[in-house]
Design a protein around this motif. Sequence first.
Motif, PDB file in Angstrom:
ATOM      1  N   LYS A 113       0.830  -1.217   0.000  1.00 56.96           N
ATOM      2  CA  LYS A 113       0.000   0.000   0.000  1.00 56.96           C
ATOM      3  C   LYS A 113       0.862   1.263   0.000  1.00 56.96           C
ATOM      4  O   LYS A 113       0.682   2.147  -0.835  1.00 56.96           O
ATOM      5  N   THR A 114       1.773   1.348   0.946  1.00 51.41           N
ATOM      6  CA  THR A 114       2.602   2.554   1.058  1.00 51.41           C
ATOM      7  C   THR A 114       3.519   2.703  -0.152  1.00 51.41           C
ATOM      8  O   THR A 114       3.700   3.811  -0.670  1.00 51.41           O
ATOM      9  N   THR A 115       4.070   1.616  -0.612  1.00 50.92           N
ATOM     10  CA  THR A 115       4.941   1.660  -1.792  1.00 50.92           C
ATOM     11  C   THR A 115       4.183   2.169  -3.008  1.00 50.92           C
ATOM     12  O   THR A 115       4.695   2.984  -3.792  1.00 50.92           O
ATOM     13  N   LEU A 116       2.950   1.698  -3.174  1.00 48.99           N
ATOM     14  CA  LEU A 116       2.126   2.178  -4.288  1.00 48.99           C
ATOM     15  C   LEU A 116       1.923   3.683  -4.187  1.00 48.99           C
ATOM     16  O   LEU A 116       2.072   4.416  -5.187  1.00 48.99           O
ATOM     17  N   LEU A 117       1.604   4.169  -2.994  1.00 47.99           N
ATOM     18  CA  LEU A 117       1.359   5.601  -2.814  1.00 47.99           C
ATOM     19  C   LEU A 117       2.624   6.427  -2.992  1.00 47.99           C
ATOM     20  O   LEU A 117       2.569   7.568  -3.457  1.00 47.99           O
ATOM     21  N   GLU A 118       3.759   5.871  -2.609  1.00 51.77           N
ATOM     22  CA  GLU A 118       5.036   6.561  -2.815  1.00 51.77           C
ATOM     23  C   GLU A 118       5.291   6.844  -4.292  1.00 51.77           C
ATOM     24  O   GLU A 118       5.804   7.902  -4.660  1.00 51.77           O
ATOM     25  N   HIS A 119       4.960   5.869  -5.137  1.00 52.04           N
ATOM     26  CA  HIS A 119       5.296   5.961  -6.562  1.00 52.04           C
ATOM     27  C   HIS A 119       4.183   6.549  -7.415  1.00 52.04           C
ATOM     28  O   HIS A 119       4.424   6.974  -8.553  1.00 52.04           O
ATOM     29  N   LEU A 120       2.966   6.576  -6.890  1.00 51.24           N
ATOM     30  CA  LEU A 120       1.828   7.018  -7.687  1.00 51.24           C
ATOM     31  C   LEU A 120       1.979   8.456  -8.167  1.00 51.24           C
ATOM     32  O   LEU A 120       1.517   8.806  -9.262  1.00 51.24           O
ATOM     33  N   LYS A 121       2.617   9.290  -7.392  1.00 53.17           N
ATOM     34  CA  LYS A 121       2.742  10.708  -7.747  1.00 53.17           C
ATOM     35  C   LYS A 121       3.481  10.912  -9.063  1.00 53.17           C
ATOM     36  O   LYS A 121       3.334  11.946  -9.716  1.00 53.17           O
ATOM     37  N   GLU A 122       4.270   9.898  -9.474  1.00 54.74           N
ATOM     38  CA  GLU A 122       4.992   9.998 -10.750  1.00 54.74           C
ATOM     39  C   GLU A 122       4.072   9.780 -11.945  1.00 54.74           C
ATOM     40  O   GLU A 122       4.460  10.046 -13.089  1.00 54.74           O
ATOM     41  N   TYR A 123       2.853   9.307 -11.708  1.00 53.03           N
ATOM     42  CA  TYR A 123       1.972   8.902 -12.799  1.00 53.03           C
ATOM     43  C   TYR A 123       0.662   9.677 -12.838  1.00 53.03           C
ATOM     44  O   TYR A 123      -0.202   9.379 -13.658  1.00 53.03           O
ATOM     45  N   THR A 124       0.514  10.646 -11.976  1.00 54.55           N
ATOM     46  CA  THR A 124      -0.720  11.422 -11.955  1.00 54.55           C
ATOM     47  C   THR A 124      -0.448  12.865 -11.584  1.00 54.55           C
ATOM     48  O   THR A 124       0.495  13.160 -10.840  1.00 54.55           O
TER      49      THR A 124
END
Length: 256
Positions: A84-95
């Motif tokens: 969960k946290t890893t996904l949120l860490e990286h999501l900012k690069e795609y939105t």
Amino acid sequence: MCKDCGCSITRHDSAHQHEHSHDHHHGHHHDELHSNPQLNDIKTLSVINKILDKNDHEAAHNRAHFEANNITAFNLMSSPGSGKTTLLEHLKEYTSLKYAVIEGDLETSRDADRLKAKGIEAYQIQTGSACHLDAFMVHSALHHVDLAPLDICFVENVGNLVCPASYDVGTHLNVVLVSVPEGDDKVEKYPVMFRKADLVLITKADLLPHFDFSIEEAQAQVKKLNPEASVLTVSIKDSDSMFAVANWLNEHRRAN
């Protein structure tokens, strides 16, 4: 494990606790409970229902608070270590969506610290012994988050595939993660969680060559339990899959 959701309350535990706390003062009532264990169960259920009713009222208040700020809120739920946290860490690069995270863990602020290090606003809730977040915890956290610039807000629930499914925290949609190392049987084993899902993410897909995990089986089990749920396979190492998650979030934002 949890003091208020009833997940640790069994007939034996309730009777045992009652015996130690009331044996000197309420002998007649104690005898009544032992002679009629169903009465004890009914009283326990009554307490749990009252807790849930109060929680639901607060959850509606939280939702109204999000909506007043034109924010769509997503509740992220999964077992510990699903990403969960890893996904949120990286999501900012795609939105380009601006988001903040309300983090839930029993102890430490590690997850919130990780997100802050990436420039993502995050507030940590330490639940102590509670195995899930509730609406009151989330409401308290909202006073520590600047909602004005946000498009969406994530509530990252305590890692647990059972109790979080029973508590409305005031979000609009539920996202449930199940990782490849956990096995494709988790959907069938924990049906309540997946029945509540709007989106199921099969995470750590880059590990598929190393685990006996069937994407098709997991998808079939989700659709059997919840035909309306979307299912996406994702890896933080696969940009296309991350864009797919970002697009789903954008498409399911509330109309302002």
